[in-house]
Design a protein around this motif. Structure first.
Motif, PDB file in Angstrom:
ATOM      1  N   LYS A   2     -75.363  25.593  16.496  1.00  0.00           N
ATOM      2  CA  LYS A   2     -74.741  25.135  17.728  1.00  0.00           C
ATOM      3  C   LYS A   2     -75.324  25.898  18.912  1.00  0.00           C
ATOM      4  CE  LYS A   2     -71.406  22.500  16.023  1.00  0.00           C
ATOM      5  NZ  LYS A   2     -70.950  21.227  16.514  1.00  0.00           N
ATOM      6  N   GLU A   3     -75.477  25.209  20.037  1.00  0.00           N
ATOM      7  CA  GLU A   3     -75.884  25.859  21.280  1.00  0.00           C
ATOM      8  C   GLU A   3     -74.655  25.961  22.175  1.00  0.00           C
ATOM      9  OE1 GLU A   3     -79.324  24.431  23.285  1.00  0.00           O
ATOM     10  OE2 GLU A   3     -80.440  24.191  21.411  1.00  0.00           O
ATOM     11  N   ALA A  33     -74.158  29.914  15.686  1.00  0.00           N
ATOM     12  CA  ALA A  33     -74.258  29.495  17.079  1.00  0.00           C
ATOM     13  C   ALA A  33     -75.107  30.462  17.885  1.00  0.00           C
ATOM     14  CB  ALA A  33     -72.863  29.392  17.698  1.00  0.00           C
ATOM     15  N   VAL A  57     -70.731  23.177  24.611  1.00  0.00           N
ATOM     16  CA  VAL A  57     -71.211  23.257  23.234  1.00  0.00           C
ATOM     17  C   VAL A  57     -72.081  22.036  22.974  1.00  0.00           C
ATOM     18  CG1 VAL A  57     -70.562  23.377  20.794  1.00  0.00           C
ATOM     19  CG2 VAL A  57     -69.129  24.495  22.510  1.00  0.00           C
ATOM     20  N   ASP A  58     -73.334  22.278  22.630  1.00  0.00           N
ATOM     21  CA  ASP A  58     -74.296  21.208  22.365  1.00  0.00           C
ATOM     22  C   ASP A  58     -74.317  20.165  23.488  1.00  0.00           C
ATOM     23  OD1 ASP A  58     -75.103  22.429  20.017  1.00  0.00           O
ATOM     24  OD2 ASP A  58     -73.764  21.244  18.751  1.00  0.00           O
ATOM     25  N   GLY A  59     -74.287  20.658  24.725  1.00  0.00           N
ATOM     26  CA  GLY A  59     -74.407  19.795  25.889  1.00  0.00           C
ATOM     27  C   GLY A  59     -73.131  19.119  26.348  1.00  0.00           C
ATOM     28  N   LYS A  60     -72.005  19.380  25.672  1.00  0.00           N
ATOM     29  CA  LYS A  60     -70.732  18.758  26.035  1.00  0.00           C
ATOM     30  C   LYS A  60     -69.761  19.814  26.549  1.00  0.00           C
ATOM     31  CE  LYS A  60     -71.197  15.125  22.627  1.00  0.00           C
ATOM     32  NZ  LYS A  60     -70.704  14.575  21.379  1.00  0.00           N
ATOM     33  N   LYS A  62     -66.526  21.589  26.803  1.00  0.00           N
ATOM     34  CA  LYS A  62     -65.390  21.714  25.891  1.00  0.00           C
ATOM     35  C   LYS A  62     -64.176  22.380  26.538  1.00  0.00           C
ATOM     36  CE  LYS A  62     -67.371  20.121  22.145  1.00  0.00           C
ATOM     37  NZ  LYS A  62     -66.773  19.224  21.173  1.00  0.00           N
TER      38      LYS A  62
END
Length: 80
Positions: A2-3, A33, A57-60, A62
């Motif tokens: 995860k990014e 991560a 998180v992964d471009g979204k 949160k």
């Protein structure tokens, strides 16, 4: 992997606190991560949220603003 990014404003105490909480959650729960802190108003604007800190998180997005999530909540947000 995860990014995870904590996007913050300059001199933001809550942003620093969230960054530390995210690092603690990743370490304590053994999450796979990569954690990064980004201090850049352009990145804040790209998220479409004007309240910091912002957890991405992964471009979204949160989470944004206060109250800060708990370690358990961060685990869930990162794993989603």
């Amino acid at each position: 992997m995860k990014e995870v990014k904590v996007i913050s404003a300059v001199n933001c105490a809550n942003c620093e606190a969230l960054f530390q909480l995210v690092k603690d959650a990743v370490k304590n729960f053994g999450l796979n991560a990569k954690v990064e802190k980004v201090v850049d108003f352009k990145e804040v604007a790209k998220c479409g949220v004007l309240t910091t800190p912002i957890l991405v998180v992964d471009g979204k997005v949160k989470h944004a603003g206060k109250p800060l999530p708990t370690l358990d909540q961060l685990k869930e947000l990162i794993e989603e």
